[in-house]
Write an enzyme that holds these catalytic residues in place. Structure first.
Site, mmCIF file in Angstrom:
data_model
loop_
_atom_site.group_PDB
_atom_site.id
_atom_site.type_symbol
_atom_site.label_atom_id
_atom_site.label_comp_id
_atom_site.label_asym_id
_atom_site.label_seq_id
_atom_site.Cartn_x
_atom_site.Cartn_y
_atom_site.Cartn_z
ATOM 1 N NE ARG A 186 -3.304 -2.376 2.795
ATOM 2 C CZ ARG A 186 -3.849 -2.773 3.940
ATOM 3 N NH1 ARG A 186 -3.694 -2.034 5.034
ATOM 4 N NH2 ARG A 186 -4.539 -3.883 3.997
ATOM 5 C CG ASP A 242 1.194 6.397 3.461
ATOM 6 O OD1 ASP A 242 0.217 5.795 3.940
ATOM 7 O OD2 ASP A 242 2.356 6.293 3.905
ATOM 8 C CE1 TYR A 259 7.215 2.415 -1.251
ATOM 9 C CE2 TYR A 259 8.312 0.530 -0.260
ATOM 10 C CZ TYR A 259 7.152 1.206 -0.598
ATOM 11 O OH TYR A 259 5.929 0.671 -0.273
ATOM 12 N NE ARG A 318 5.780 10.161 3.938
ATOM 13 C CZ ARG A 318 4.491 10.421 4.213
ATOM 14 N NH1 ARG A 318 3.566 9.510 3.920
ATOM 15 N NH2 ARG A 318 4.161 11.551 4.766
#
Lengths: 260, 260
Positions: free
Chosen positions: B56, B58, B119, B206
């Site tokens: 998932r 954000d 990522y 993050r």
């Protein structure tokens, strides 16, 4: 030379050309020049300013290292980072910003002192349409043959009459230009065309990209690109590639105006 | 396994997260999942479909190589390029598209079969605000010390309790993860942080980026990053970096679902 009572700044600017009519002021829409001059005028409390650019870009074309001169009244006293940050502040919310600013050397002119310009044309080469950067690439579905494109590009580099790659609206006195390099690279799904010359004709890079694409897709042999050049006839070359794939990447001077 | 009467497709998708509420369906806005399921349902003439994702993302986070499973009624018969192109067509005008599609191998599940996720976090590191890609970078004005960031990152790679870098809302059973790599590179004005692991905690990348930034700015020593990890306390680590700099770049499986 700047007008009497004015001082000249050299600016390196970046802009997203999407939705703008290009560098030059037009009555039919917002231009980079208008946006920049209005911001600069606000920075000097509404007094008049003047700009000139190293190269005009068309509607929808981007710039990552455009050089512009800005003449402001000499009684305004700024440090370089104040010009850079103050202008960038007043340029909001437009997608135009100043990356560097420096007082211009005596006699320096953004356009006439420049000795080269470089552009990058970016193609997204895959079946699926672009979604991460649709305003910054030309989408070509058919797999491009990079070796063939390079063979074609090699025939265009050098001192030539580029009439076949010149917009009918081009106002240059001569169609003769020296193309210093025309490099083609593939990085995954992206194909880039990097062009450098002392100066370019109107639409020259987009017209080169449009013809190189025909070679890459196999519709043209590399040799046909050489024949198109030799014909000195716009109708013998390929179409004009769309503006969104084009970005002015840099302008060169005998001495870097921003070094120090 | 897909439900009785359904067949499963593996999809590789790309999306711009700007303006979307993230992958998962929400009542307060448009999600990637809703956009994809509505497009897929149109492709199969309104019959019900189901999706599940490898990870998932954000709100505001992008993806360049997300893998998703799509279950469609088995009486629908498509070639892989029809699924890719048909879905991409029905996904317009949203900034979501299908790069590749393939029939899933028996037992394959987008989430449970995945063995790594990667990522990239992208920082624009210069004084001037971004104008070419403001929705795709985190803008940091202060010059980042890449060597210090790398020294800090080296303390985080490996098998650890990542409680200090885990969102309070994280629903994972365990805060223990194995970070395979955390590479930091500078390319001109851009600094990228590439992270790869079997799986990540909620906000982990993050939160890692937010703390690495403190090291890069000189506010933290690299060692303090190690101490923050050892504290196993979210309040001991740095802030959560903004979503727009993050992009899911890939998902790995024991066998590439799209090979052939």
């Amino acid at each position: 030379m700047p007008p009497e009572g004015y001082v000249r700044w050299a600016l390196k600017i970046e802009y997203d050309g999407t939705g703008l009519v290009g560098w030059q002021r037009q009555i039919n829409g917002l231009s980079v020049q208008q946006v920049l001059e209005e911001a600069a005028s606000r920075m000097v409390s509404g007094r008049p300013v003047a700009t000139a650019t190293a190269g005009r870009t068309d509607a929808g074309v981007h710039a990552a290292g455009m050089v512009v001169q800005l003449d402001v009244p000499e009684e305004t006293r700024f440090a370089p980072h104040h010009v850079r940050d103050g202008l960038s502040y007043h340029l909001k919310p437009h997608r135009v910003a100043v990356i560097a600013a420096a007082p211009a050397a005596p006699g320096w002119h953004a356009r006439f002192s420049a000795i080269w310009r470089s552009y990058r044309y970016t193609i997204l080469n895959r079946p699926t349409r672009p979604v991460l950067n649709p305003e910054h690439v030309w989408h070509i579905r058919r797999p491009l043959d990079i070796a063939a494109m390079r063979a074609g590009a090699a025939l265009l580099v050098g001192h030539h009459d580029f009439s076949s790659f010149r917009a009918v609206s081009c106002q240059a006195n001569s169609p003769i230009r020296t193309l210093d390099c025309l490099d083609i690279q593939r990085q995954g799904e992206y194909v880039t065309i990097d062009a450098r010359a002392r100066s370019f004709l109107h639409h020259q890079v987009r017209n080169l990209a449009g013809s190189l694409q025909l070679v890459g897709c196999g519709q043209w042999t590399p040799e046909r690109l050489g024949a198109a050049l030799a014909a000195r006839d716009r109708s013998k070359a390929g179409p004009t590639a769309p503006p969104e794939g084009l970005c002015l990447t840099g302008v060169g001077y005998p001495t870097d105006p921003f070094a120090s």
